[in-house]
Scaffold this motif. Structure first.
Motif, PDB file in Angstrom:
ATOM      1  N   ALA A  91       0.829  -1.207   0.000  1.00  0.00           N
ATOM      2  CA  ALA A  91       0.000   0.000   0.000  1.00  0.00           C
ATOM      3  C   ALA A  91       0.864   1.258   0.000  1.00  0.00           C
ATOM      4  N   CYS A  92       1.870   1.303   0.875  1.00  0.00           N
ATOM      5  CA  CYS A  92       2.713   2.502   0.967  1.00  0.00           C
ATOM      6  C   CYS A  92       3.513   2.713  -0.315  1.00  0.00           C
ATOM      7  N   THR A  93       4.038   1.627  -0.874  1.00  0.00           N
ATOM      8  CA  THR A  93       4.802   1.736  -2.117  1.00  0.00           C
ATOM      9  C   THR A  93       3.926   2.225  -3.258  1.00  0.00           C
TER      10      THR A  93
ATOM     11  N   LEU B  74      -4.024  17.879 -11.569  1.00  0.00           N
ATOM     12  CA  LEU B  74      -2.930  17.099 -11.014  1.00  0.00           C
ATOM     13  C   LEU B  74      -2.596  17.543  -9.603  1.00  0.00           C
ATOM     14  N   ASP B  75      -2.734  18.830  -9.313  1.00  0.00           N
ATOM     15  CA  ASP B  75      -2.525  19.310  -7.946  1.00  0.00           C
ATOM     16  C   ASP B  75      -3.516  18.649  -6.982  1.00  0.00           C
ATOM     17  N   GLU B  76      -4.770  18.526  -7.420  1.00  0.00           N
ATOM     18  CA  GLU B  76      -5.778  17.888  -6.569  1.00  0.00           C
ATOM     19  C   GLU B  76      -5.468  16.407  -6.383  1.00  0.00           C
ATOM     20  N   MET B  77      -5.087  15.740  -7.455  1.00  0.00           N
ATOM     21  CA  MET B  77      -4.740  14.321  -7.356  1.00  0.00           C
ATOM     22  C   MET B  77      -3.552  14.111  -6.429  1.00  0.00           C
ATOM     23  N   MET B  78      -2.542  14.962  -6.555  1.00  0.00           N
ATOM     24  CA  MET B  78      -1.372  14.841  -5.701  1.00  0.00           C
ATOM     25  C   MET B  78      -1.728  15.049  -4.243  1.00  0.00           C
ATOM     26  N   THR B  79      -2.612  15.998  -3.961  1.00  0.00           N
ATOM     27  CA  THR B  79      -3.013  16.260  -2.580  1.00  0.00           C
ATOM     28  C   THR B  79      -3.725  15.065  -1.975  1.00  0.00           C
ATOM     29  N   VAL B  80      -4.641  14.462  -2.739  1.00  0.00           N
ATOM     30  CA  VAL B  80      -5.379  13.289  -2.251  1.00  0.00           C
ATOM     31  C   VAL B  80      -4.433  12.130  -1.985  1.00  0.00           C
ATOM     32  N   VAL B  81      -3.556  11.836  -2.946  1.00  0.00           N
ATOM     33  CA  VAL B  81      -2.647  10.698  -2.802  1.00  0.00           C
ATOM     34  C   VAL B  81      -1.618  10.967  -1.708  1.00  0.00           C
ATOM     35  N   LEU B  82      -1.186  12.217  -1.559  1.00  0.00           N
ATOM     36  CA  LEU B  82      -0.243  12.562  -0.505  1.00  0.00           C
ATOM     37  C   LEU B  82      -0.837  12.286   0.870  1.00  0.00           C
ATOM     38  N   ALA B  83      -2.093  12.714   1.076  1.00  0.00           N
ATOM     39  CA  ALA B  83      -2.756  12.459   2.353  1.00  0.00           C
ATOM     40  C   ALA B  83      -2.896  10.959   2.613  1.00  0.00           C
TER      41      ALA B  83
ATOM     42  N   ALA C 172      -1.426   5.952   5.332  1.00  0.00           N
ATOM     43  CA  ALA C 172      -1.069   4.540   5.208  1.00  0.00           C
ATOM     44  C   ALA C 172       0.228   4.237   5.960  1.00  0.00           C
ATOM     45  N   TYR C 173       1.225   5.111   5.829  1.00  0.00           N
ATOM     46  CA  TYR C 173       2.485   4.865   6.526  1.00  0.00           C
ATOM     47  C   TYR C 173       2.297   4.977   8.036  1.00  0.00           C
TER      48      TYR C 173
ATOM     49  N   PHE D 167       1.670   2.002  13.312  1.00  0.00           N
ATOM     50  CA  PHE D 167       0.827   1.706  14.471  1.00  0.00           C
ATOM     51  C   PHE D 167       0.587   0.207  14.636  1.00  0.00           C
ATOM     52  N   PHE D 168       0.292  -0.470  13.527  1.00  0.00           N
ATOM     53  CA  PHE D 168      -0.251  -1.827  13.601  1.00  0.00           C
ATOM     54  C   PHE D 168       0.713  -2.936  13.176  1.00  0.00           C
ATOM     55  N   ALA D 169       1.747  -2.606  12.424  1.00  0.00           N
ATOM     56  CA  ALA D 169       2.631  -3.663  11.919  1.00  0.00           C
ATOM     57  C   ALA D 169       3.706  -4.058  12.923  1.00  0.00           C
ATOM     58  N   TYR D 170       3.907  -3.248  13.962  1.00  0.00           N
ATOM     59  CA  TYR D 170       4.976  -3.531  14.924  1.00  0.00           C
ATOM     60  C   TYR D 170       4.441  -3.396  16.337  1.00  0.00           C
ATOM     61  N   GLU D 171       4.998  -4.205  17.222  1.00  0.00           N
ATOM     62  CA  GLU D 171       4.680  -4.072  18.638  1.00  0.00           C
ATOM     63  C   GLU D 171       5.431  -2.868  19.200  1.00  0.00           C
TER      64      GLU D 171
END
Length: 304
Positions: free
Chosen positions: A181-183, A221-230, A235-236, A241-245
């Motif tokens: 997901a992050c990649t 493209l600015d709007e798309m970048m903003t959505v994907v950036l958020a 996701a990261y 939070f959840f992948a590591y103890e």
């Protein structure tokens, strides 16, 4: 008055390499091999980076994808030679400038592809399979996907996911859904930013170098970048939070936030550039990446 003799020395056109070897190296675009760094994510997050055998396997997988991506670049330059000659920067590439013939570039691409696949399968079946899927994706991109807005960037993002999958296969580690997901999201962000740079830098002549740019606009493209950036930051953050103890991996979140916002600043302040070029020339981005990597390594290999 004695006659004057003027000796004219041959001038090399700007951007041309000085030897055939350098010309073929330039055709494989080693500056863009930084993208293959995603292959190394598997050995790091599988906590095997300190094992010599695993590290060697990951580096061989990285080398295989450098050969495969070089093959793709060489083939694209041969197929897009006419469009590249209309581009202010791409016209200096070896094929567009006439330094390497189309036939020689295609033969070189075939050699790199065969070598990359052979090296990938020598590491593991999974690495070779990911390499083969990457080549098939690039064929589909060159023949069809690159002509469709949004699909073109999604195809580029999937290429990065295949790199991450190859890295996990190299060390025989299960691939984390969070890594996928992050990649994918980060690659989407970089892909849309590259399209924005092409539009902003070429202006009205952009369509002559890439036909599907007619379907994009800078505000879109600015709007798309903003959505994907958020989505990338969320996701990261959820991954830490959840992948590591424990909470230690959360310490790496500020470096990710600064890195993507720094990239966004460069895009809007200076017009941006190709992602690989920005990484190679922007010192704050380089320092941020190294600090993030150092923090992650300490958390995975020392603290845990």
């Amino acid at each position: 008055m004695p006659p004057r003799f003027v000796v004219k020395l041959p001038l090399m056109e700007a951007g041309h390499p000085r030897s055939p070897l350098r010309a073929y190296l330039k055709l494989a675009r080693p500056k863009q091999w930084t993208k293959n760094g995603f292959v190394l994510a598997g050995v790091i997050f599988a906590e095997q980076a300190l094992q010599l055998s695993s590290l060697l396997a990951a580096l061989l997988a990285f080398a295989a994808f450098c050969a495969l991506s070089g093959a793709v670049y060489a083939a694209n330059d041969a197929l897009d030679v006419e469009e590249d000659r209309k581009h202010p920067r791409k016209r200096h590439r070896p094929v567009a400038s006439g330094e390497i013939s189309v036939r020689a570039a295609l033969a070189y691409a075939g050699l790199l592809a065969a070598g990359g696949l052979a090296l990938g399968f020598s590491v593991s079946w999974g690495v070779g399979a990911a390499g083969g899927a990457y080549l098939l994706l690039q064929v589909a991109y060159a023949l069809w996907l690159k002509h469709f807005a949004i699909l073109d960037v999604m195809a580029i993002a999937f290429g990065f996911v295949l790199r991450a999958l190859a890295g996990a296969a190299a060390v025989m580690a299960p691939i984390s859904p969070w890594l996928i997901a992050c990649t994918g999201l980060l690659a989407l962000f970089l892909g849309f930013s590259k399209r924005r740079y092409e539009l902003a830098s070429l202006g009205e002549g952009a369509q002559s170098t890439r036909r599907n740019l007619a379907d994009y606009s800078v505000p879109m493209l600015d709007e798309m970048m903003t959505v994907v950036l958020a989505a990338t930051i969320m996701a990261y953050s959820l991954y830490t939070f959840f992948a590591y103890e424990g909470v230690w991996m959360m310490v790496s979140i500020p470096f990710v936030i600064y890195g993507v916002f720094r990239y966004m600043l460069l895009v809007h302040r200076d017009g941006g550039d190709n992602p690989d070029v920005l990484l190679l020339k922007d010192r704050p981005l380089q320092v941020t990446l190294l600090l993030w990597l150092a923090v992650v390594m300490v958390i995975l290999y020392v603290v845990r």
